[in-house]
Design a protein around this motif. Structure first.
Motif, PDB file in Angstrom:
ATOM      1  N   ASP A  63      10.245 -29.761 -13.174  1.00 17.08           N
ATOM      2  CA  ASP A  63      11.018 -29.698 -13.919  1.00 17.08           C
ATOM      3  C   ASP A  63      11.181 -30.738 -14.069  1.00 17.08           C
ATOM      4  OD1 ASP A  63      11.489 -26.792 -14.168  1.00 17.08           O
ATOM      5  OD2 ASP A  63      13.447 -27.568 -12.513  1.00 17.08           O
ATOM      6  N   LEU A  64      10.594 -32.295 -13.398  1.00 17.05           N
ATOM      7  CA  LEU A  64      10.582 -33.641 -13.823  1.00 17.05           C
ATOM      8  C   LEU A  64       9.433 -33.934 -14.945  1.00 17.05           C
ATOM      9  CD1 LEU A  64      12.504 -34.848 -10.424  1.00 17.05           C
ATOM     10  CD2 LEU A  64      13.183 -34.832 -12.752  1.00 17.05           C
ATOM     11  N   GLY A  65       8.598 -33.031 -14.433  1.00 16.55           N
ATOM     12  CA  GLY A  65       7.377 -33.310 -15.340  1.00 16.55           C
ATOM     13  C   GLY A  65       5.938 -33.913 -14.034  1.00 16.55           C
ATOM     14  N   PHE A  66       6.051 -33.252 -13.085  1.00 20.84           N
ATOM     15  CA  PHE A  66       4.994 -33.936 -12.376  1.00 20.84           C
ATOM     16  C   PHE A  66       4.686 -32.932 -11.143  1.00 20.84           C
ATOM     17  CE2 PHE A  66       7.296 -37.473 -12.985  1.00 20.84           C
ATOM     18  CZ  PHE A  66       6.672 -38.581 -12.938  1.00 20.84           C
ATOM     19  N   ASP A  67       3.452 -33.017 -10.881  1.00 16.39           N
ATOM     20  CA  ASP A  67       2.788 -32.223 -10.856  1.00 16.39           C
ATOM     21  C   ASP A  67       2.461 -32.203  -8.994  1.00 16.39           C
ATOM     22  OD1 ASP A  67       2.469 -29.632 -11.500  1.00 16.39           O
ATOM     23  OD2 ASP A  67       0.602 -30.618 -12.750  1.00 16.39           O
ATOM     24  N   VAL A  68       2.235 -31.869  -7.743  1.00 18.47           N
ATOM     25  CA  VAL A  68       2.330 -32.251  -6.751  1.00 18.47           C
ATOM     26  C   VAL A  68       0.613 -32.031  -6.353  1.00 18.47           C
ATOM     27  CG1 VAL A  68       2.635 -31.960  -4.117  1.00 18.47           C
ATOM     28  CG2 VAL A  68       4.539 -31.373  -5.351  1.00 18.47           C
ATOM     29  N   GLY A  69       0.219 -32.955  -5.459  1.00 18.45           N
ATOM     30  CA  GLY A  69      -1.221 -32.752  -5.418  1.00 18.45           C
ATOM     31  C   GLY A  69      -1.505 -32.375  -3.841  1.00 18.45           C
ATOM     32  N   GLU A  70      -0.502 -32.724  -3.071  1.00 17.90           N
ATOM     33  CA  GLU A  70      -0.341 -32.562  -1.606  1.00 17.90           C
ATOM     34  C   GLU A  70       0.780 -32.820  -1.596  1.00 17.90           C
ATOM     35  OE1 GLU A  70      -3.751 -36.079  -0.170  1.00 17.90           O
ATOM     36  OE2 GLU A  70      -2.712 -35.053   1.355  1.00 17.90           O
ATOM     37  N   LEU A  71       1.417 -32.348  -0.814  1.00 20.91           N
ATOM     38  CA  LEU A  71       2.610 -31.891   0.470  1.00 20.91           C
ATOM     39  C   LEU A  71       2.351 -32.252   1.675  1.00 20.91           C
ATOM     40  CD1 LEU A  71       5.790 -31.286  -0.766  1.00 20.91           C
ATOM     41  CD2 LEU A  71       4.885 -29.173  -0.502  1.00 20.91           C
ATOM     42  N   LEU A  85      11.444 -29.459   9.858  1.00 20.97           N
ATOM     43  CA  LEU A  85      10.174 -29.212   9.724  1.00 20.97           C
ATOM     44  C   LEU A  85      10.382 -30.190   8.682  1.00 20.97           C
ATOM     45  CD1 LEU A  85       7.683 -27.754   8.892  1.00 20.97           C
ATOM     46  CD2 LEU A  85       8.785 -26.690   6.934  1.00 20.97           C
ATOM     47  N   GLU A  86       9.727 -31.326   8.287  1.00 27.85           N
ATOM     48  CA  GLU A  86      10.004 -32.374   7.049  1.00 27.85           C
ATOM     49  C   GLU A  86       8.734 -32.118   5.968  1.00 27.85           C
ATOM     50  OE1 GLU A  86      11.061 -36.202  10.138  1.00 27.85           O
ATOM     51  OE2 GLU A  86       9.448 -36.277   8.708  1.00 27.85           O
ATOM     52  N   ILE A  87       9.162 -31.754   4.765  1.00 29.89           N
ATOM     53  CA  ILE A  87       8.348 -32.150   3.831  1.00 29.89           C
ATOM     54  C   ILE A  87       8.550 -33.336   2.866  1.00 29.89           C
ATOM     55  CG2 ILE A  87       7.794 -30.841   2.008  1.00 29.89           C
ATOM     56  CD1 ILE A  87      10.111 -28.815   2.499  1.00 29.89           C
ATOM     57  N   GLN A  88       7.575 -33.701   2.554  1.00 32.97           N
ATOM     58  CA  GLN A  88       7.183 -34.857   1.779  1.00 32.97           C
ATOM     59  C   GLN A  88       5.945 -34.893   0.489  1.00 32.97           C
ATOM     60  OE1 GLN A  88       6.066 -38.726   3.377  1.00 32.97           O
ATOM     61  NE2 GLN A  88       7.255 -39.636   1.973  1.00 32.97           N
ATOM     62  N   PRO A  89       6.362 -35.332  -0.486  1.00 33.15           N
ATOM     63  CA  PRO A  89       4.789 -35.165  -1.655  1.00 33.15           C
ATOM     64  C   PRO A  89       4.184 -36.352  -1.075  1.00 33.15           C
ATOM     65  CG  PRO A  89       7.013 -34.745  -2.582  1.00 33.15           C
ATOM     66  CD  PRO A  89       7.654 -34.705  -1.074  1.00 33.15           C
ATOM     67  N   LYS A  90       2.929 -36.511  -0.764  1.00 27.63           N
ATOM     68  CA  LYS A  90       2.537 -37.487  -1.116  1.00 27.63           C
ATOM     69  C   LYS A  90       1.295 -37.754  -1.938  1.00 27.63           C
ATOM     70  CE  LYS A  90       0.985 -39.079   2.677  1.00 27.63           C
ATOM     71  NZ  LYS A  90       1.525 -40.460   2.851  1.00 27.63           N
ATOM     72  N   VAL A  91       1.128 -36.823  -2.796  1.00 27.81           N
ATOM     73  CA  VAL A  91       0.286 -36.883  -4.264  1.00 27.81           C
ATOM     74  C   VAL A  91       1.093 -36.618  -5.128  1.00 27.81           C
ATOM     75  CG1 VAL A  91      -1.698 -37.587  -5.382  1.00 27.81           C
ATOM     76  CG2 VAL A  91      -1.842 -37.186  -2.554  1.00 27.81           C
ATOM     77  N   VAL A  92       1.210 -37.151  -5.849  1.00 23.75           N
ATOM     78  CA  VAL A  92       2.612 -36.283  -6.974  1.00 23.75           C
ATOM     79  C   VAL A  92       1.283 -37.045  -8.261  1.00 23.75           C
ATOM     80  CG1 VAL A  92       4.568 -35.940  -6.068  1.00 23.75           C
ATOM     81  CG2 VAL A  92       4.001 -38.058  -6.908  1.00 23.75           C
TER      82      VAL A  92
END
Ligand SMILES: Nc1ncnc2c1ncn2[C@@H]1O[C@H](COP(=O)(O)OP(=O)(O)O)[C@@H](O)[C@H]1O
Ligand SMILES: [Mg+2]
Length: 420
Positions: free
Chosen positions: A261-269, A280-287
């Motif tokens: 919605d903010l206009g970003f794709d997640v390349g790697e999570l 569980l920890e979630i963190q986007p690595k590549v956006v």
């Protein structure tokens, strides 16, 4: 032309060699200049018509010119929103052998506007807010790439209309540095400087009566920090999810959805569980920015701004629903929408008016106008009627943004340092 002229470029347009490099930029003849709005700058900058395009020429010291050229080249390789470098030219001399400064040549960013040009038209606090929102997105994107700007300001940014918002592009990379990653201190320094510069720039506008006297530049300037931090956190923060009771899969999907919605794709999570396995920890690595842009490009081949793309995608979805084709593949619907909705609107705009705005921006404004007309009428005003009234009433009032100002205005504006 001097024999010692040295050109650094990926490819050289031979027409570049015909420009009067032996003349100081200040004295270049009007015939070769393009009348386009320019922002405030320390150095002399001129726009020049060259082989069916426009280039920006900036007179500057040779080492800074090379540094900026390489920064802009790296940024364009990283797909960052910035102007594209064309060449650096050094070794300039006048016919009597006097040394002239080097120049950096960049491609003029089409349809872009310096913030001062926007304020000569609108003067609203809301416009300032939208510019700052766009600048915050730009700054986050640059920081994610490891680019430290070192001189963030409205003057060093160009803006393009992007549906109801703006998108921002870096124009001045003189002080920039690329690092593998930025420290928090580097990021904070950029944000602080952005805030200070924006407040100063808005105060200047206010002093010149280009900005409402009752708006508070400090309040508006503070927004760069909050917008930046919100976006940075959304894009990078670690989110902790209890694996018992909560639905981790849903939380991951929600995080991705918010980023989209903010206009970003997640390349790697990155997902990690703690030792006990209860968290569980979630963190986007590549956006990657441009989520809607890419989606529309895939569907229709159209290359438009992120917000314009979001708007057009919504209209494609609406078209799919209202024509009873909820089950049809989006690719097919998108092509029908192009030929039966989008193209008729763009085609209905007379050629002399069509130069004013990009087609996707015209369509966005058409949608706004349709909404307004239908609200007023209390029913869905037919397509043809909305187009006719958009062309007759709305478009003519628009400034010609591809050119923006007539040569007369440009000449007098160029003489008035307060205006640009
Ligand atoms: N490639 C370009 N496309 C559009 N405008 C440009 C371009 N390059 C420079 N400009 C205009 O010239 C102004 C000054 O450029 P900038 O690089 O900031 O110079 P300075 O180093 O002197 O501050 C910018 O604000 C912008 O309005
Ligand atoms: Mg500058």
């Amino acid at each position: 032309m001097s024999d010692l002229l040295e050109i650094t470029a990926a490819t050289v347009d031979p027409a570049l060699l015909d420009l009067p490099w032996e003349v100081p930029l200040e004295e270049w003849p009007d015939e070769i200049l393009a009348a386009l709005p320019r922002g405030i700058s320390r150095h002399t900058v001129r726009f020049v018509n060259l082989s069916n395009r426009v280039i920006a020429v900036k007179e500057i010291g040779p080492s800074v010119a090379h540094h900026e050229f390489h920064m802009l080249r790296d940024l364009s390789r990283l797909d960052a929103p910035s102007v594209l470098p064309t060449a650096v030219i050094t070794g300039r001399r006048t016919p009597v052998g006097e040394e002239l400064n080097a120049v950096l040549v960049t491609e003029h960013l089409q349809f872009s506007l310096p913030y001062r040009a926007l304020f000569s038209q609108h003067m609203s606090a809301d416009t300032a807010t939208r510019l700052i929102d766009a600048l915050a997105v730009l700054l986050v994107r640059l920081h994610l790439l490891g680019f430290y700007w070192g001189d963030v300001s409205l003057s060093n940014t160009l803006f393009r209309r992007d549906a109801g918002a703006f998108s921002a592009y870096l124009v001045d990379a003189e002080t920039g540095e690329l690092h593998p990653a930025l420290t928090r201190g580097q990021r904070e320094y950029d944000v602080d400087l952005a805030r200070t510069n924006i407040i100063g720039e808005l105060m200047d506008l206010q002093a010149g009566l280009y900005f409402p006297a009752d708006a508070d530049p400090i309040d508006i300037g503070d927004r760069i920090r909050t917008r930046y931090e919100d976006l940075w956190n959304e894009l990078t923060a670690v989110e902790t999810v209890e694996t018992v009771g909560a639905n981790p899969r849903l939380r991951v999907a929600q995080r991705i959805r918010r980023l989209n919605d903010l206009g970003f794709d997640v390349g790697e999570l990155k997902m990690t569980t703690d030792a006990s396995g209860t968290r569980l920890e979630i963190q986007p690595k590549v956006v990657d920015a441009g989520h809607h842009h890419r989606k529309l490009m895939r569907l229709t081949g159209m290359d438009v701004g992120e917000n314009q793309a979001r708007r057009l995608l919504n209209d494609i979805e609406t078209f799919r629903a209202t024509t009873g084709r909820s089950d049809a593949p989006l690719e097919i619907v998108a092509h029908e929408w192009l030929s039966s909705v989008f193209e008729p609107v763009v085609r209905a705009v007379p050629a002399e008016l069509a130069r004013k705005l990009e087609p996707a921006q015209i369509f966005h404004e058409f949608l706004e106008h349709r909404w307004y007309r239908s609200q007023q009428a209390g029913y869905d005003v037919p397509f043809e009627e909305v187009i006719a009234s958009y062309v007759a009433e709305v478009l003519p009032a628009k400034r010609d943004e591809a050119i923006l100002i007539s040569s007369d205005e440009a000449a007098s504006a160029a003489d008035d340092p307060d205006l640009w």
